[in-house]
Design a protein around this motif. Sequence first.
Motif, PDB file in Angstrom:
ATOM      1  N   ALA A 172      30.928  75.922  52.731  1.00  0.00           N
ATOM      2  CA  ALA A 172      32.522  76.962  52.094  1.00  0.00           C
ATOM      3  C   ALA A 172      32.195  78.206  51.055  1.00  0.00           C
ATOM      4  O   ALA A 172      32.709  78.903  50.977  1.00  0.00           O
ATOM      5  CB  ALA A 172      33.526  75.537  51.577  1.00  0.00           C
ATOM      6  N   VAL A 173      31.279  77.460  50.592  1.00  0.00           N
ATOM      7  CA  VAL A 173      30.770  78.410  49.309  1.00  0.00           C
ATOM      8  C   VAL A 173      30.568  79.857  50.353  1.00  0.00           C
ATOM      9  O   VAL A 173      30.441  80.837  49.466  1.00  0.00           O
ATOM     10  CB  VAL A 173      29.445  77.975  48.639  1.00  0.00           C
ATOM     11  CG1 VAL A 173      29.160  79.422  47.252  1.00  0.00           C
ATOM     12  CG2 VAL A 173      30.316  77.142  47.820  1.00  0.00           C
ATOM     13  N   ASP A 174      29.378  79.218  51.224  1.00  0.00           N
ATOM     14  CA  ASP A 174      28.855  80.967  51.709  1.00  0.00           C
ATOM     15  C   ASP A 174      29.767  81.418  52.777  1.00  0.00           C
ATOM     16  O   ASP A 174      29.885  82.854  52.800  1.00  0.00           O
ATOM     17  CB  ASP A 174      27.973  80.897  53.179  1.00  0.00           C
ATOM     18  CG  ASP A 174      26.213  79.982  52.399  1.00  0.00           C
ATOM     19  OD1 ASP A 174      26.528  79.544  50.934  1.00  0.00           O
ATOM     20  OD2 ASP A 174      25.940  78.756  53.141  1.00  0.00           O
ATOM     21  N   ASN A 175      31.414  80.728  52.866  1.00  0.00           N
ATOM     22  CA  ASN A 175      32.447  81.908  53.904  1.00  0.00           C
ATOM     23  C   ASN A 175      32.609  82.384  52.518  1.00  0.00           C
ATOM     24  O   ASN A 175      32.821  83.527  53.114  1.00  0.00           O
ATOM     25  CB  ASN A 175      32.992  80.108  54.528  1.00  0.00           C
ATOM     26  CG  ASN A 175      32.510  79.919  56.195  1.00  0.00           C
ATOM     27  OD1 ASN A 175      31.350  80.719  56.060  1.00  0.00           O
ATOM     28  ND2 ASN A 175      33.201  78.595  55.580  1.00  0.00           N
ATOM     29  N   ALA A 176      32.663  81.814  51.555  1.00  0.00           N
ATOM     30  CA  ALA A 176      33.218  82.397  50.599  1.00  0.00           C
ATOM     31  C   ALA A 176      32.808  84.014  49.757  1.00  0.00           C
ATOM     32  O   ALA A 176      33.695  85.255  49.729  1.00  0.00           O
ATOM     33  CB  ALA A 176      33.445  81.490  49.268  1.00  0.00           C
ATOM     34  N   TRP A 177      31.569  83.962  50.376  1.00  0.00           N
ATOM     35  CA  TRP A 177      31.049  84.781  50.128  1.00  0.00           C
ATOM     36  C   TRP A 177      30.825  85.680  50.835  1.00  0.00           C
ATOM     37  O   TRP A 177      31.083  87.020  50.396  1.00  0.00           O
ATOM     38  CB  TRP A 177      29.720  84.459  49.851  1.00  0.00           C
ATOM     39  CG  TRP A 177      28.498  86.243  49.581  1.00  0.00           C
ATOM     40  CD1 TRP A 177      28.010  86.917  50.726  1.00  0.00           C
ATOM     41  CD2 TRP A 177      28.277  86.539  48.386  1.00  0.00           C
ATOM     42  NE1 TRP A 177      26.945  87.408  50.174  1.00  0.00           N
ATOM     43  CE2 TRP A 177      26.948  87.427  48.974  1.00  0.00           C
ATOM     44  CE3 TRP A 177      28.637  86.135  46.942  1.00  0.00           C
ATOM     45  CZ2 TRP A 177      26.602  88.379  48.612  1.00  0.00           C
ATOM     46  CZ3 TRP A 177      27.890  87.323  46.678  1.00  0.00           C
ATOM     47  CH2 TRP A 177      27.237  88.519  46.471  1.00  0.00           C
ATOM     48  N   GLY A 178      31.397  85.644  51.959  1.00  0.00           N
ATOM     49  CA  GLY A 178      31.310  86.436  53.208  1.00  0.00           C
ATOM     50  C   GLY A 178      32.475  87.453  53.162  1.00  0.00           C
ATOM     51  O   GLY A 178      32.819  88.308  53.790  1.00  0.00           O
ATOM     52  N   THR A 179      33.604  86.140  52.777  1.00  0.00           N
ATOM     53  CA  THR A 179      35.117  86.849  52.349  1.00  0.00           C
ATOM     54  C   THR A 179      34.975  88.349  51.039  1.00  0.00           C
ATOM     55  O   THR A 179      36.032  89.118  51.457  1.00  0.00           O
ATOM     56  CB  THR A 179      36.577  86.144  51.860  1.00  0.00           C
ATOM     57  OG1 THR A 179      35.889  84.856  52.498  1.00  0.00           O
ATOM     58  CG2 THR A 179      37.145  86.636  51.430  1.00  0.00           C
ATOM     59  N   LEU A 180      34.207  88.208  49.998  1.00  0.00           N
ATOM     60  CA  LEU A 180      34.007  89.056  49.366  1.00  0.00           C
ATOM     61  C   LEU A 180      33.156  89.608  50.162  1.00  0.00           C
ATOM     62  O   LEU A 180      34.195  91.691  49.597  1.00  0.00           O
ATOM     63  CB  LEU A 180      32.925  88.465  48.075  1.00  0.00           C
ATOM     64  CG  LEU A 180      33.117  87.504  47.222  1.00  0.00           C
ATOM     65  CD1 LEU A 180      32.492  86.969  46.233  1.00  0.00           C
ATOM     66  CD2 LEU A 180      35.221  87.802  46.635  1.00  0.00           C
ATOM     67  N   GLU A 181      32.652  89.787  50.532  1.00  0.00           N
ATOM     68  CA  GLU A 181      31.992  91.015  51.029  1.00  0.00           C
ATOM     69  C   GLU A 181      32.966  92.357  52.362  1.00  0.00           C
ATOM     70  O   GLU A 181      33.021  93.295  52.315  1.00  0.00           O
ATOM     71  CB  GLU A 181      30.856  90.531  52.421  1.00  0.00           C
ATOM     72  CG  GLU A 181      29.787  90.355  51.576  1.00  0.00           C
ATOM     73  CD  GLU A 181      28.075  89.867  52.593  1.00  0.00           C
ATOM     74  OE1 GLU A 181      28.855  89.295  53.373  1.00  0.00           O
ATOM     75  OE2 GLU A 181      27.206  90.195  52.401  1.00  0.00           O
ATOM     76  N   ILE A 182      33.918  91.002  52.904  1.00  0.00           N
ATOM     77  CA  ILE A 182      34.938  91.510  54.037  1.00  0.00           C
ATOM     78  C   ILE A 182      36.117  92.623  52.514  1.00  0.00           C
ATOM     79  O   ILE A 182      36.409  93.717  53.280  1.00  0.00           O
ATOM     80  CB  ILE A 182      35.671  90.505  54.625  1.00  0.00           C
ATOM     81  CG1 ILE A 182      34.752  89.832  55.913  1.00  0.00           C
ATOM     82  CG2 ILE A 182      36.975  91.256  55.130  1.00  0.00           C
ATOM     83  CD1 ILE A 182      35.078  89.148  56.567  1.00  0.00           C
ATOM     84  N   ILE A 183      36.620  91.689  51.960  1.00  0.00           N
ATOM     85  CA  ILE A 183      36.827  92.445  50.528  1.00  0.00           C
ATOM     86  C   ILE A 183      37.048  94.217  50.435  1.00  0.00           C
ATOM     87  O   ILE A 183      37.340  95.098  50.769  1.00  0.00           O
ATOM     88  CB  ILE A 183      37.763  91.292  49.437  1.00  0.00           C
ATOM     89  CG1 ILE A 183      38.487  90.793  49.940  1.00  0.00           C
ATOM     90  CG2 ILE A 183      37.739  92.869  48.534  1.00  0.00           C
ATOM     91  CD1 ILE A 183      38.606  89.259  49.017  1.00  0.00           C
ATOM     92  N   HIS A 184      35.160  93.915  50.160  1.00  0.00           N
ATOM     93  CA  HIS A 184      34.615  94.783  49.498  1.00  0.00           C
ATOM     94  C   HIS A 184      34.542  96.560  51.190  1.00  0.00           C
ATOM     95  O   HIS A 184      35.289  97.104  50.983  1.00  0.00           O
ATOM     96  CB  HIS A 184      33.331  94.358  49.632  1.00  0.00           C
ATOM     97  CG  HIS A 184      32.233  96.396  48.782  1.00  0.00           C
ATOM     98  ND1 HIS A 184      32.778  96.271  47.578  1.00  0.00           N
ATOM     99  CD2 HIS A 184      30.710  96.250  48.732  1.00  0.00           C
ATOM    100  CE1 HIS A 184      31.831  97.704  47.230  1.00  0.00           C
ATOM    101  NE2 HIS A 184      30.810  97.130  48.684  1.00  0.00           N
TER     102      HIS A 184
END
Length: 455
Positions: free
Chosen positions: A272-284
């Motif tokens: 879930a933490v890694d998915n959250a990091w991936g979400t930050l990348e998408i937002i950026h």
Amino acid sequence: MKKEGVQPDITTYRSLLEACAHQMLNDEARAVFEDMLAMGIQPDRQTFHSLLKSSAPVEQTELHRVLKLMEEWNIQPNEITYEIIITRFTQVRRLELALQYLAQLGRAGLSPTLNTASAVISAAADMGFPRLALDLALAFEETSIRRLDGEVWVDVLISCAEALYADGTVSAWRKVVDELHILPDEGCCIQVLHTAARYGLSDLALGVIEVLKKIEVAWSEHHLAPVIEASCQRNELKDAMIMLEFMRKNDIAPTLETATPILQLISKDTEAVDNAWGTLEIIHEEGHTVDVVALNVVIQAAIALHDLQRAVGTYKAGSKFGVQPNVDTFNLLLLGCIEARHRELGDRLLSDMKEAGIKPDATTYERMVRLCLTQSMYEDAFFYLEEMKSLNMVPPLVVYEALVRKLFSVGDVRYKLALEELKECGYDVPKRLKTYIDSGGAHDNPTPKLEQVVL
């Protein structure tokens, strides 16, 4: 009139009865009624309506007496008769009796007046029966060409929202805002936001935010935080993180507390933490600004999972998004260092903090003291404690408790001085600490675990 030889007629008695009813003079109304009968004037339905109005709403004996008189005179109650009875019961919050007569009205083949329906619905809403209020409102409008006033629907909306009745809140909001074009006040909007947050009604929450803007209420953190919670309830992590940026753009500073629903969503496991990091990348990648609180909450989730390496990696990679760490970033990482007893990393983080021009706060010093106390060489704990006091910061109780435990456990008599200082700061010695000392360290009930503190 009688002395002058003028005979009163039905109009005269109607006026007298209406005056008695207006002042709720039941005894006088009954006297007028008896005099009317003595004069040979036959009562009509309006006569009995005035008698009903003259009695106290809680007086059922008089109500039954009047209804019995109507039956004796072969006068059937009509919609207005029931309106008088039912509205008077709702005035004194006798909802059950009002509902009984409402049912009786239906069995008599009559339809409730607008006033009758409005009174019962508003009473049900006010007394905390939102489902009943909504069902009554919908049933009335389905069977009648008349429509309830907007105020009644607002009462239903408030009742549904206060009771966190999700379906009712959505239905009543659509009626009030979308159909009747009524703009609820801020208090009602906040109640609706609470319901939206609880049940993941993110669209409803956003609609409330628009209404707040229309009524010119300045947005605050407590208005937008429920939108984040609603998004998280629906696993809409990206929308929740973007909302942090939206808050910042509107001069509302989000905090870690604001992001608590995000933390609860992403701290389930490392995936879930890694998915959250991936979400930050998408937002950026989509051109949005990654807010520092969004980065911090990912770090916080890693710390909660005891994954210091992943937390530090997230911190170092934050520059990839152009995110500048703040004091919360370092305080979270220091918390992880305490659990891992990693003094060297704590020192490096403190150095990074100073290089970034970020001023340590009371939490920073508190965690540095506790980090030093995890080591066999703990003298630096006193250095940070004294530096903290020199900046006019009052050390929190947790600092003194950790210090006393450490000193006592290694036989350092300075624990007595720490205890005295704890008392000088206005703290009472915690029962768990006193038990620990009195038992010579045998009985230990330490402070809450790290994950409890973080979450």
